[in-house]
Design an enzyme around this catalytic site. Structure first.
Site, PDB file in Angstrom:
ATOM      1  N   THR A  17       0.843  -1.152  -0.057  1.00 20.91           N
ATOM      2  CA  THR A  17       0.047   0.001  -0.054  1.00 20.91           C
ATOM      3  C   THR A  17       1.002   1.226  -0.152  1.00 20.91           C
ATOM      4  O   THR A  17       0.391   2.389   0.092  1.00 20.91           O
ATOM      5  CB  THR A  17      -0.930   0.053   1.225  1.00 20.91           C
ATOM      6  OG1 THR A  17       0.128   0.061   2.327  1.00 20.91           O
ATOM      7  CG2 THR A  17      -1.928  -1.082   1.289  1.00 20.91           C
ATOM      8  N   ASP A 180      19.836  -1.070  -5.484  1.00 18.39           N
ATOM      9  CA  ASP A 180      20.308   0.180  -5.877  1.00 18.39           C
ATOM     10  C   ASP A 180      19.663   0.756  -7.042  1.00 18.39           C
ATOM     11  O   ASP A 180      20.022   0.457  -8.281  1.00 18.39           O
ATOM     12  CB  ASP A 180      21.902   0.345  -5.456  1.00 18.39           C
ATOM     13  CG  ASP A 180      22.316   1.890  -5.698  1.00 18.39           C
ATOM     14  OD1 ASP A 180      21.791   2.633  -6.437  1.00 18.39           O
ATOM     15  OD2 ASP A 180      23.336   1.949  -5.364  1.00 18.39           O
ATOM     16  N   HIS A 181      18.814   1.542  -7.206  1.00 17.93           N
ATOM     17  CA  HIS A 181      18.048   1.874  -8.567  1.00 17.93           C
ATOM     18  C   HIS A 181      19.091   2.438  -9.254  1.00 17.93           C
ATOM     19  O   HIS A 181      18.775   2.473 -10.671  1.00 17.93           O
ATOM     20  CB  HIS A 181      16.655   2.607  -8.390  1.00 17.93           C
ATOM     21  CG  HIS A 181      16.848   3.863  -7.714  1.00 17.93           C
ATOM     22  ND1 HIS A 181      16.517   4.058  -6.213  1.00 17.93           N
ATOM     23  CD2 HIS A 181      17.247   5.005  -8.056  1.00 17.93           C
ATOM     24  CE1 HIS A 181      16.753   5.496  -5.839  1.00 17.93           C
ATOM     25  NE2 HIS A 181      17.184   5.940  -6.905  1.00 17.93           N
ATOM     26  N   HIS A 243      24.474   5.093  -3.817  1.00 21.00           N
ATOM     27  CA  HIS A 243      24.556   5.535  -5.418  1.00 21.00           C
ATOM     28  C   HIS A 243      25.939   6.092  -6.052  1.00 21.00           C
ATOM     29  O   HIS A 243      26.364   5.738  -6.944  1.00 21.00           O
ATOM     30  CB  HIS A 243      23.475   6.526  -5.704  1.00 21.00           C
ATOM     31  CG  HIS A 243      22.239   6.309  -5.062  1.00 21.00           C
ATOM     32  ND1 HIS A 243      21.813   4.820  -5.287  1.00 21.00           N
ATOM     33  CD2 HIS A 243      21.122   7.013  -4.392  1.00 21.00           C
ATOM     34  CE1 HIS A 243      20.593   4.838  -4.564  1.00 21.00           C
ATOM     35  NE2 HIS A 243      20.211   6.141  -4.169  1.00 21.00           N
TER      36      HIS A 243
END
Length: 491
Positions: A17, A180-181, A243
């Site tokens: 959600t 880790d996008h 990042h």
């Protein structure tokens, strides 16, 4: 690594959600489905505390996909694969109910026992959930089981070790996918290709030819409604430890002997091992922290960080970090790598600038300060692409030169972690390719480096705020480069 093009799988999302599921995961799963990357043999189980039903989840999935993609076709067939179960991570009966539901779905969708458990929720529960999944037999099946976890992976090395120990009590390292996008971004993945597929760059990729490297990741947004999370984290934990150090590792690694996960990870780990750790008294010479003040963003007055929420009134948390990194290995010894990241900055951009050394005597510039070094710019977002800055003869008479740019741009969707990045990473996880996920050794070495800085900062009250919203950070960040004879490139 599997060559199976259409993995069959049950994906279980803890925190279904939440914001991450809505903005990233649902649209990404839909894109994979739409492009035929996953077959119709899949199901998604959404878990959270709210008393939703399958229908409520499906309505929310439809809404999130419409907002992100605006598809033409009816989504009913796709959303019929989604199921919801109210879930309390500490309640035993929740896990028994989940086990029964997964077994039913595996029969219905013929997913061959393949399971992805995606923890899209507060990290406090990662260890608990992992161990309950093992205890209740949820990770044991006829197929494979994988655990995907979001950052933050701990808040320092000690807490990361505790969390890792909890996870490893339940799952093997090769089953744990730390997302880790940034590693899913097209141009971050392109760093290796630019380097290792082009002799023009790889032959020059060392301290004989590179004078410095700059990595900038700037955001125009402030902390918005994330004030509580962000004040607990700060820019160093939120961006540098993960990042930015991942990009440093890709830029400085040696060519791997093959493109397998193990070989690429091995070379990245060597870079992080070679990163020069500082003594506490050196932190002030190598790192700058900042916190944004009120200012002007595109003609609009915006608040300072301490005015964003009551609990931030005396905050010592940094919203900006700049630093100088040194890598003590044969290839990069002596080449400074400058990094900066911050909120409420003049532009939204993530880019890498490689500045090459100038030739000893350049006859084509009148004065030294007219000289333009050759630059390779890797734009990660928003305008994904590569720019090479060269010098060429000015048009007209005379022999003076001027800088020109050779540019290649991807037509890409902008966004700090666009669904495309999650789409790639979700697919990689399902086919068992862990190359673009972080190994525990990378996490530990990154924390070891960042902990020294955070420890020094925690013991001293900073003179905040020290940069205006809409600027590129505090003056001290410019001085960091100026004392070495360099400046930040804003091309």
């Amino acid at each position: 690594m599997s060559n199976e093009l259409q993995p069959k799988v049950v994906i279980v999302i803890f925190g279904a959600t939440g914001d991450l599921a809505k903005r990233k995961l649902f649209p990404s799963i839909y894109r994979l489905y739409q492009s035929g990357k996953i077959s119709k043999n899949f199901a998604v189980v959404g878990l959270a505390r709210r008393p939703w039903t399958d229908e409520v989840l499906r309505e929310n999935v439809t809404k999130s996909i419409n907002e992100a993609i605006s598809p033409e076709e009816d989504l009913e067939e796709f959303t019929s694969h989604f199921y919801y179960q109210p879930f309390d991570v500490t309640d035993e009966s929740s896990y028994n109910g989940l086990h029964m539901l997964i077994n039913d779905l595996e029969g219905t969708y013929q997913t061959e026992g393949n399971r992805v458990f995606y923890l899209a929720m507060a990290p406090d529960f990662f260890g608990t959930i992992a161990n309950k999944l093992k205890e209740y037999g949820l990770k044991e099946s006829a197929g494979w089981s994988r655990l995907v976890i979001e950052k933050p992976f701990g808040r320092d090395l000690e807490s990361a070790k505790v969390l890792n120990k909890e996870l490893r009590a339940a799952f093997d390292e090769q089953q744990i996918y730390r997302i880790d996008h940034y590693l899913g971004k097209e141009m971050v993945q392109n760093i290796e290709v630019i380097r290792f597929a082009n002799g023009i760059f790889e032959h020059l990729w060392n301290n004989r030819f590179i004078s410095n490297i700059q990595i900038t990741s700037s955001e125009t947004l402030g902390v918005e409604e994330r004030a509580r999370y962000y004040d607990h984290s700060g820019a160093a934990r939120d961006m540098v430890q993960n990042h930015i150090l991942q990009m440093v590792a890709l830029l400085a690694m040696e060519p791997p002997i093959s493109l397998t996960t193990e070989e690429i990870r091995s070379e990245k780990i060597k870079v992080l091992r070679a990163l020069r750790n500082m003594d506490p008294e050196q932190v002030g010479d190598f790192f700058v922290r900042g916190q944004y003040d009120s200012g002007d963003m595109k003609g609009e007055a915006v608040q300072g960080y301490r005015d964003e929420a009551e609990e931030l009134a005396t905050s010592n948390t940094e919203t900006f970090v700049a630093g100088k990194l040194l890598i003590d290995n044969y290839r990069f010894a002596g080449v400074p790598i400058y990094i900066r990241t911050g909120k409420r900055m003049a532009e939204k951009s993530t880019k890498i600038v490689i500045e090459f050394k100038d030739i000893p005597m350049n006859l084509y510039f009148k004065k030294d300060n007219d000289r333009h070094p050759n630059l390779l710019i890797i734009n990660i977002q928003p305008n994904e692409g590569i720019t090479l800055c060269l010098n060429a003869k000015k048009s007209g008479n005379g022999a003076l030169s001027e800088p020109i740019q050779l540019a290649y741009n991807h037509n890409a969707v902008s966004g700090i972690n666009t669904p495309e990045a999650y789409e790639k990473l979700l697919y990689d996880c399902m086919v068992g390719d862990a190359t673009n996920f972080t190994h525990w050794d990378e996490v530990a070495l990154s924390w070891e480096f960042v902990d020294t800085i955070l420890d020094v900062w925690s013991k001293n009250t900073a003179d905040f705020p020290n940069y205006k919203s809409g600027s590129m950070g505090p003056d001290a960040a410019d001085e960091l480069l100026a004392k070495d004879g360099f400046h930040w490139w804003s091309i």
